[in-house]
Design a protein around this motif. Structure first.
Motif, mmCIF file in Angstrom:
data_model
loop_
_atom_site.group_PDB
_atom_site.id
_atom_site.type_symbol
_atom_site.label_atom_id
_atom_site.label_comp_id
_atom_site.label_asym_id
_atom_site.label_seq_id
_atom_site.Cartn_x
_atom_site.Cartn_y
_atom_site.Cartn_z
ATOM 1 N N TYR A 215 5.031 13.999 -0.183
ATOM 2 C CA TYR A 215 4.581 16.185 -1.376
ATOM 3 C C TYR A 215 3.896 16.169 0.915
ATOM 4 C CZ TYR A 215 2.393 20.206 -2.440
ATOM 5 O OH TYR A 215 2.167 21.505 -2.372
ATOM 6 N N ASN A 216 4.581 17.025 1.344
ATOM 7 C CA ASN A 216 3.766 18.059 2.493
ATOM 8 C C ASN A 216 2.516 19.006 1.919
ATOM 9 O OD1 ASN A 216 3.367 18.271 4.490
ATOM 10 N ND2 ASN A 216 5.283 18.246 5.886
ATOM 11 N N SER A 217 1.871 18.360 2.616
ATOM 12 C CA SER A 217 0.504 19.526 1.869
ATOM 13 C C SER A 217 0.454 20.242 3.197
ATOM 14 C CB SER A 217 -1.175 18.888 1.972
ATOM 15 O OG SER A 217 -0.758 18.271 3.626
ATOM 16 N N GLU A 218 1.465 21.374 4.071
ATOM 17 C CA GLU A 218 1.430 21.711 4.459
ATOM 18 C C GLU A 218 2.759 22.492 4.863
ATOM 19 O OE1 GLU A 218 1.999 20.230 8.951
ATOM 20 O OE2 GLU A 218 0.240 19.484 9.197
ATOM 21 N N TYR B 155 0.867 -1.505 0.077
ATOM 22 C CA TYR B 155 -0.093 0.037 -0.252
ATOM 23 C C TYR B 155 1.097 1.085 -0.306
ATOM 24 C CZ TYR B 155 -3.273 3.615 1.289
ATOM 25 O OH TYR B 155 -3.599 4.795 1.560
ATOM 26 N N PHE B 156 0.889 2.133 -0.992
ATOM 27 C CA PHE B 156 1.690 3.776 -0.942
ATOM 28 C C PHE B 156 0.246 4.572 -0.654
ATOM 29 C CE2 PHE B 156 3.936 -0.469 -2.846
ATOM 30 C CZ PHE B 156 5.084 0.421 -2.009
ATOM 31 N N ASP B 157 0.651 6.051 0.004
ATOM 32 C CA ASP B 157 -0.573 6.769 0.267
ATOM 33 C C ASP B 157 -0.353 7.459 -1.328
ATOM 34 O OD1 ASP B 157 -1.420 7.099 1.685
ATOM 35 O OD2 ASP B 157 -0.184 7.808 3.519
ATOM 36 N N ASP B 158 -1.173 8.691 -1.349
ATOM 37 C CA ASP B 158 -1.583 10.061 -1.861
ATOM 38 C C ASP B 158 0.193 10.602 -1.935
ATOM 39 O OD1 ASP B 158 -3.810 8.729 -2.397
ATOM 40 O OD2 ASP B 158 -4.540 10.721 -1.728
ATOM 41 N N TYR B 159 0.610 11.115 -3.653
ATOM 42 C CA TYR B 159 1.813 11.736 -3.877
ATOM 43 C C TYR B 159 2.778 11.410 -3.293
ATOM 44 C CZ TYR B 159 -2.593 15.137 -3.959
ATOM 45 O OH TYR B 159 -3.745 15.646 -4.715
ATOM 46 N N CYS B 160 3.643 10.178 -3.813
ATOM 47 C CA CYS B 160 4.881 9.593 -3.301
ATOM 48 C C CYS B 160 5.434 9.497 -4.294
ATOM 49 C CB CYS B 160 4.738 8.561 -2.626
ATOM 50 S SG CYS B 160 3.649 8.426 -0.776
ATOM 51 N N VAL B 161 7.132 9.447 -4.368
ATOM 52 C CA VAL B 161 8.208 8.620 -5.088
ATOM 53 C C VAL B 161 8.182 7.727 -4.438
ATOM 54 C CG1 VAL B 161 10.322 9.136 -6.216
ATOM 55 C CG2 VAL B 161 8.396 10.974 -5.846
ATOM 56 N N ILE B 162 8.077 6.247 -5.502
ATOM 57 C CA ILE B 162 8.003 4.850 -5.292
ATOM 58 C C ILE B 162 8.968 4.366 -6.261
ATOM 59 C CG2 ILE B 162 6.790 3.054 -4.511
ATOM 60 C CD1 ILE B 162 4.251 4.287 -4.687
ATOM 61 N N VAL B 163 10.205 3.969 -5.407
ATOM 62 C CA VAL B 163 11.710 3.238 -6.143
ATOM 63 C C VAL B 163 12.005 1.710 -5.693
ATOM 64 C CG1 VAL B 163 12.239 5.654 -7.387
ATOM 65 C CG2 VAL B 163 13.047 4.585 -5.351
ATOM 66 N N GLY B 164 12.655 1.141 -6.568
ATOM 67 C CA GLY B 164 13.691 0.319 -5.984
ATOM 68 C C GLY B 164 12.996 -1.228 -6.669
ATOM 69 N N TRP C 48 7.408 18.786 -1.637
ATOM 70 C CA TRP C 48 8.422 17.330 -2.057
ATOM 71 C C TRP C 48 9.259 16.885 -0.573
ATOM 72 C CZ3 TRP C 48 5.689 13.031 -4.328
ATOM 73 C CH2 TRP C 48 4.442 14.455 -5.459
ATOM 74 N N GLU C 49 9.477 15.985 0.371
ATOM 75 C CA GLU C 49 10.565 15.368 1.788
ATOM 76 C C GLU C 49 10.744 14.402 1.071
ATOM 77 O OE1 GLU C 49 8.058 15.993 4.727
ATOM 78 O OE2 GLU C 49 7.874 18.991 4.381
ATOM 79 N N LYS C 50 12.081 14.062 1.093
ATOM 80 C CA LYS C 50 12.586 13.367 1.598
ATOM 81 C C LYS C 50 12.375 12.058 2.613
ATOM 82 C CE LYS C 50 16.786 13.937 -1.341
ATOM 83 N NZ LYS C 50 18.407 14.086 -1.339
ATOM 84 N N ILE C 51 12.130 10.992 2.207
ATOM 85 C CA ILE C 51 11.519 9.787 3.730
ATOM 86 C C ILE C 51 13.268 9.321 4.364
ATOM 87 C CG2 ILE C 51 10.704 7.750 3.997
ATOM 88 C CD1 ILE C 51 8.601 10.118 3.578
#
Length: 198
Positions: free
Chosen positions: A188-191, A170-179, A195-198
């Motif tokens: 993406y931080n809506s506040e 499961y992956f949330d909205d507004y994500c960059v997914i790799v690997g 776009w923030e690194k995890i």
């Protein structure tokens, strides 16, 4: 020479659209307006619903699996409005695969809601009954080349999936997914509207 080439491109595009209007619309469960389907390798239209402006590139295999070994299935493949797919898509579905509006899929992508168990060591894997879990890909996503999306995966809205990723879970909205296995590397931080690194 350029004029002839451009005319060929125009004719080719119109031909595929005309095929959708006059041929595929009688075969598909439902097909919207302005769809283009280019030279599929295999397609099971009775399992497929297309929204408006869906474009499917060359050599696609979009297969609803209605029976496997002793089991019967009722596959539902839904490509919503504005979905675009480049060449060589391999999509196999025995339960449900849905792709959200305006999602773009690059070349050589595999999407499946099927798993081949290997529990019985006395039977070849291909001869064992399959298991299924629905796949959902949200709207406005971009899926890059050679991605594999596994059974039971749910991808939120406006996600990017990097090339060669193997995606499960499961992956949330507004994500960059790799690997491989795929993980979220940015969100993406809506506040802060960044776009923030995890």
């Amino acid at each position: 020479m350029t004029l002839i080439y451009n005319l060929m491109l125009i004719f080719n595009g119109k031909w595929h659209r005309l095929k959708a209007v006059f041929w595929y619309r009688f075969l598909f469960k439902k097909i919207g307006k302005y769809c283009v389907i280019k030279n599929p390798l295999k397609i099971t239209p009775e399992s497929i619903i297309l929204g408006d402006r869906v474009s499917i590139g060359n050599n696609a295999r979009i297969e609803g699996v209605q029976h496997y070994e002793a089991e019967k299935f009722d596959p539902k493949i839904i490509l919503n409005d504005g979905v675009t797919i480049q060449q060589n898509l391999h999509l196999t579905c025995a339960e449900s695969i849905e792709i959200g509006e305006n999602t773009a899929i690059a070349a050589n992508v595999t999407i499946t809601d099927i798993h081949h168990p290997y529990d019985d060591i006395h039977l070849p894997i291909e001869q064992q009954n399959i298991t299924t879990k629905p796949v959902y890909i949200g709207e406005e996503c971009k899926i890059y080349n050679n991605v594999v999306i596994m059974q039971g995966t749910k991808i939120g809205k406006h996600c990017t999936i990097g090339a060669n990723s193997v995606v499960s879970g499961y992956f949330d909205d507004y994500c960059v997914i790799v690997g491989a296995p795929a993980k979220i590397v940015k969100k993406y931080n809506s506040e802060t509207e960044i776009w923030e690194k995890i």
